[in-house]
Each structure stands twice: as C-alpha cells, then as structure tokens.
Design a protein around this motif. Sequence first.
Motif, PDB file in Angstrom:
ATOM      1  N   TYR A   9       0.178   1.975  -7.593  1.00  0.00           N
ATOM      2  CA  TYR A   9       1.105   3.086  -7.421  1.00  0.00           C
ATOM      3  C   TYR A   9       1.329   3.363  -5.940  1.00  0.00           C
ATOM      4  N   ILE A  10       2.569   3.638  -5.585  1.00  0.00           N
ATOM      5  CA  ILE A  10       2.907   4.122  -4.250  1.00  0.00           C
ATOM      6  C   ILE A  10       3.128   5.622  -4.339  1.00  0.00           C
ATOM      7  N   LEU A  11       2.452   6.360  -3.485  1.00  0.00           N
ATOM      8  CA  LEU A  11       2.612   7.817  -3.420  1.00  0.00           C
ATOM      9  C   LEU A  11       3.132   8.168  -2.038  1.00  0.00           C
ATOM     10  N   ILE A  12       4.348   8.664  -1.974  1.00  0.00           N
ATOM     11  CA  ILE A  12       4.962   9.051  -0.706  1.00  0.00           C
ATOM     12  C   ILE A  12       4.828  10.564  -0.542  1.00  0.00           C
ATOM     13  N   GLY A  13       4.383  10.978   0.638  1.00  0.00           N
ATOM     14  CA  GLY A  13       4.018  12.380   0.818  1.00  0.00           C
ATOM     15  C   GLY A  13       2.659  12.654   0.214  1.00  0.00           C
ATOM     16  N   ALA A  14       1.804  11.637   0.270  1.00  0.00           N
ATOM     17  CA  ALA A  14       0.515  11.682  -0.434  1.00  0.00           C
ATOM     18  C   ALA A  14      -0.433  12.726   0.113  1.00  0.00           C
ATOM     19  N   THR A  15      -0.278  13.116   1.374  1.00  0.00           N
ATOM     20  CA  THR A  15      -1.253  14.026   1.986  1.00  0.00           C
ATOM     21  C   THR A  15      -0.947  15.498   1.729  1.00  0.00           C
ATOM     22  N   GLY A  16       0.169  15.811   1.087  1.00  0.00           N
ATOM     23  CA  GLY A  16       0.481  17.196   0.759  1.00  0.00           C
ATOM     24  C   GLY A  16      -0.434  17.727  -0.323  1.00  0.00           C
ATOM     25  N   GLY A  17      -0.265  18.996  -0.664  1.00  0.00           N
ATOM     26  CA  GLY A  17      -1.156  19.626  -1.638  1.00  0.00           C
ATOM     27  C   GLY A  17      -1.138  18.936  -2.988  1.00  0.00           C
ATOM     28  N   ILE A  18       0.054  18.710  -3.539  1.00  0.00           N
ATOM     29  CA  ILE A  18       0.154  18.061  -4.848  1.00  0.00           C
ATOM     30  C   ILE A  18      -0.123  16.573  -4.728  1.00  0.00           C
ATOM     31  N   GLY A  19       0.395  15.944  -3.682  1.00  0.00           N
ATOM     32  CA  GLY A  19       0.183  14.514  -3.501  1.00  0.00           C
ATOM     33  C   GLY A  19      -1.276  14.127  -3.390  1.00  0.00           C
ATOM     34  N   SER A  20      -2.051  14.929  -2.656  1.00  0.00           N
ATOM     35  CA  SER A  20      -3.470  14.607  -2.502  1.00  0.00           C
ATOM     36  C   SER A  20      -4.230  14.807  -3.808  1.00  0.00           C
ATOM     37  N   ASP A  21      -3.835  15.813  -4.593  1.00  0.00           N
ATOM     38  CA  ASP A  21      -4.469  16.011  -5.903  1.00  0.00           C
ATOM     39  C   ASP A  21      -4.201  14.816  -6.815  1.00  0.00           C
ATOM     40  N   VAL A  22      -2.951  14.361  -6.852  1.00  0.00           N
ATOM     41  CA  VAL A  22      -2.610  13.210  -7.682  1.00  0.00           C
ATOM     42  C   VAL A  22      -3.318  11.956  -7.176  1.00  0.00           C
ATOM     43  N   SER A  23      -3.414  11.799  -5.871  1.00  0.00           N
ATOM     44  CA  SER A  23      -4.119  10.641  -5.308  1.00  0.00           C
ATOM     45  C   SER A  23      -5.558  10.587  -5.816  1.00  0.00           C
ATOM     46  N   ARG A  24      -6.228  11.712  -5.807  1.00  0.00           N
ATOM     47  CA  ARG A  24      -7.632  11.750  -6.253  1.00  0.00           C
ATOM     48  C   ARG A  24      -7.724  11.460  -7.751  1.00  0.00           C
ATOM     49  N   ARG A  25      -6.820  12.004  -8.531  1.00  0.00           N
ATOM     50  CA  ARG A  25      -6.843  11.761  -9.983  1.00  0.00           C
ATOM     51  C   ARG A  25      -6.651  10.282 -10.293  1.00  0.00           C
ATOM     52  N   LEU A  26      -5.667   9.670  -9.658  1.00  0.00           N
ATOM     53  CA  LEU A  26      -5.391   8.266  -9.923  1.00  0.00           C
ATOM     54  C   LEU A  26      -6.524   7.376  -9.428  1.00  0.00           C
ATOM     55  N   ALA A  27      -7.092   7.722  -8.277  1.00  0.00           N
ATOM     56  CA  ALA A  27      -8.216   6.949  -7.764  1.00  0.00           C
ATOM     57  C   ALA A  27      -9.405   7.028  -8.716  1.00  0.00           C
ATOM     58  N   ASP A  28      -9.661   8.209  -9.258  1.00  0.00           N
ATOM     59  CA  ASP A  28     -10.764   8.364 -10.210  1.00  0.00           C
ATOM     60  C   ASP A  28     -10.542   7.523 -11.465  1.00  0.00           C
ATOM     61  N   ASP A  29      -9.265   7.261 -11.796  1.00  0.00           N
ATOM     62  CA  ASP A  29      -8.941   6.437 -12.962  1.00  0.00           C
ATOM     63  C   ASP A  29      -8.902   4.951 -12.641  1.00  0.00           C
ATOM     64  N   GLY A  30      -9.196   4.601 -11.389  1.00  0.00           N
ATOM     65  CA  GLY A  30      -9.284   3.197 -11.019  1.00  0.00           C
ATOM     66  C   GLY A  30      -7.994   2.559 -10.556  1.00  0.00           C
ATOM     67  N   ALA A  31      -6.961   3.358 -10.302  1.00  0.00           N
ATOM     68  CA  ALA A  31      -5.688   2.799  -9.843  1.00  0.00           C
ATOM     69  C   ALA A  31      -5.802   2.321  -8.397  1.00  0.00           C
ATOM     70  N   GLN A  32      -4.944   1.375  -8.056  1.00  0.00           N
ATOM     71  CA  GLN A  32      -4.813   0.911  -6.675  1.00  0.00           C
ATOM     72  C   GLN A  32      -3.660   1.678  -6.045  1.00  0.00           C
ATOM     73  N   LEU A  33      -3.930   2.328  -4.922  1.00  0.00           N
ATOM     74  CA  LEU A  33      -2.974   3.260  -4.329  1.00  0.00           C
ATOM     75  C   LEU A  33      -2.512   2.791  -2.959  1.00  0.00           C
ATOM     76  N   VAL A  34      -1.211   2.877  -2.735  1.00  0.00           N
ATOM     77  CA  VAL A  34      -0.641   2.729  -1.405  1.00  0.00           C
ATOM     78  C   VAL A  34      -0.120   4.114  -1.033  1.00  0.00           C
ATOM     79  N   LEU A  35      -0.702   4.692   0.007  1.00  0.00           N
ATOM     80  CA  LEU A  35      -0.459   6.090   0.356  1.00  0.00           C
ATOM     81  C   LEU A  35       0.442   6.180   1.574  1.00  0.00           C
ATOM     82  N   GLY A  36       1.568   6.860   1.417  1.00  0.00           N
ATOM     83  CA  GLY A  36       2.501   7.016   2.521  1.00  0.00           C
ATOM     84  C   GLY A  36       2.620   8.458   2.961  1.00  0.00           C
ATOM     85  N   ALA A  37       2.656   8.683   4.280  1.00  0.00           N
ATOM     86  CA  ALA A  37       2.841  10.019   4.849  1.00  0.00           C
ATOM     87  C   ALA A  37       3.081   9.878   6.345  1.00  0.00           C
ATOM     88  N   ARG A  38       3.514  10.968   6.951  1.00  0.00           N
ATOM     89  CA  ARG A  38       3.782  10.936   8.393  1.00  0.00           C
ATOM     90  C   ARG A  38       2.515  11.030   9.234  1.00  0.00           C
TER      91      ARG A  38
END
Length: 247
Positions: A9-38
């Motif tokens: 999954y690619i998450l753009i704006g990953a470091t925001g409040g909602i983006g970071s929450d989703v990043s942690r949830r997906l990581a806990d489920d074993g997903a491979q994440l590409v995280l984009g932010a400024r």
Amino acid sequence: MADSSAPVYILIGATGGIGSDVSRRLADDGAQLVLGARSEDELNSLAEETGGDPFPLDATKFEQVQDIVDHAIDTYGRLDGMVNFVGSILLKPAHLTSVDEYREQISKNLDTAFNTVKAGARAMMKEGGSIVLMTSAVARTGLKNHEAIAAAKGGVTGLMRAAAATYASRGVRVNCVAPGLVDTPMSKRILSSEAGRKQSEAMHALGRIGQPEDIGPAVCWLLDPETTWVTGQVIGVDGGLSTVRAS
C-alpha cells in the motif's frame, strides 16, 4: 527482502493524524507500506516505527506522485492499494477568501486526489486494487464559512465517482471516507480555544470531536482485498455531522 504474499500500500500524507493511525494498523496486519509525506523527519520516524518505506514528496506535483508509484512497483513488484490523506482546512466565507487561499484548498485537497487516481489507477489496472480518497462531511451538508474547502472536497467526491466508473472493469475500486471534524494537527487552530471546541462538539450528534482511530478502520476496510464489492461510495465517519441534527 519484500514479502511477495503481503499486500503493498502507498499512503500519501502518511504522517498526518489519520495517516499515521492507518499506517500503524496496516503495519500491525503485516502489510508492506510505502509512506509519502513532505516532512522527512516525521516520515523517517513513522517509517522506523512501522517498518515502512519512506518516500519524501510533494503530492501537489503529479510527477512526484508518479515517482512514488514507480518506486513501489520497482521495489515490491505490485501495488494493491493507495490512499491520499493530504488536505487542509479553511474556514472563511467566500467574500473574505483570497484567490491564493482558494487555490491552496484546491491544490492540497483536489489536485492531490487527482494525482493519486491518475498514477494509482494506471499501476493497478492489470491486477486490480483499491484507491481511497478523503472527502469531508462539509461536502455533504452546507456549513457556513466552508465555501473553499467544500468546493475542494466536493470535487474529490465527484472525481471518486467518475474514477470508480472508469476503472471498475479493471478491478480498481475507488471510494471516499468523509470524516467530520477530527482532532489532528490540521484542526488545531479550530480546536485551540475552549469556545471553538465546544461549538464544534455541539455540531456533532454524538457530542464529541472525532479521533484518528475513529477514521482508520474505515480506510483499512476499503483497502482490504476482501472488500471486493464496494466502489463509488462515500463512507461517512462523522459523528452524525452530515446527516443528523443534534438537539
């Protein structure tokens, strides 16, 4: 080495409040994440926490969104889903909103969403996948002093529905999550005063401001490969703001 069985999954704006929450949830489920932010510092911190792959970018620039998609495909050999969390909030009536302020709302909210669809859909047209965009309760109900942000988020909703129709035959699902007001750094100015917070709480039928963890499950559900029969939808997670009038 990339796990060929885990979704990417690619998450753009990953470091925001909602983006970071989703990043942690997906990581806990074993997903491979590409995280984009400024912000590289915030991005590197989140990547270290989640095991994600940090990719600094400005999502208002299409070529940089294309670059993160190319990076994901080159690194992992696949792309299963993409989310755009980038956005902004402006509370001003139209006659007091400058042209630059209006264009900033369109750029951060609508342009970033279009760039996500343009790059993400092309990458997922062969194998299918899920694109999730963030709209807002303010695009579903009229609230005063929200003209610019309502125009931008209304555009996101229209974009989503058209893209859902265009790419359905390719197995690419496109949906929106529409939050109410959520307690994140983006809404800090609105919620910084006690009066502003109380007024905002009173607008939501459930009597409180949303938290990132209220929104994250809906995004993850739309990304889930098992959610194969949902496209073209706006999932409201807004404490009733768009549909219920608090007494």
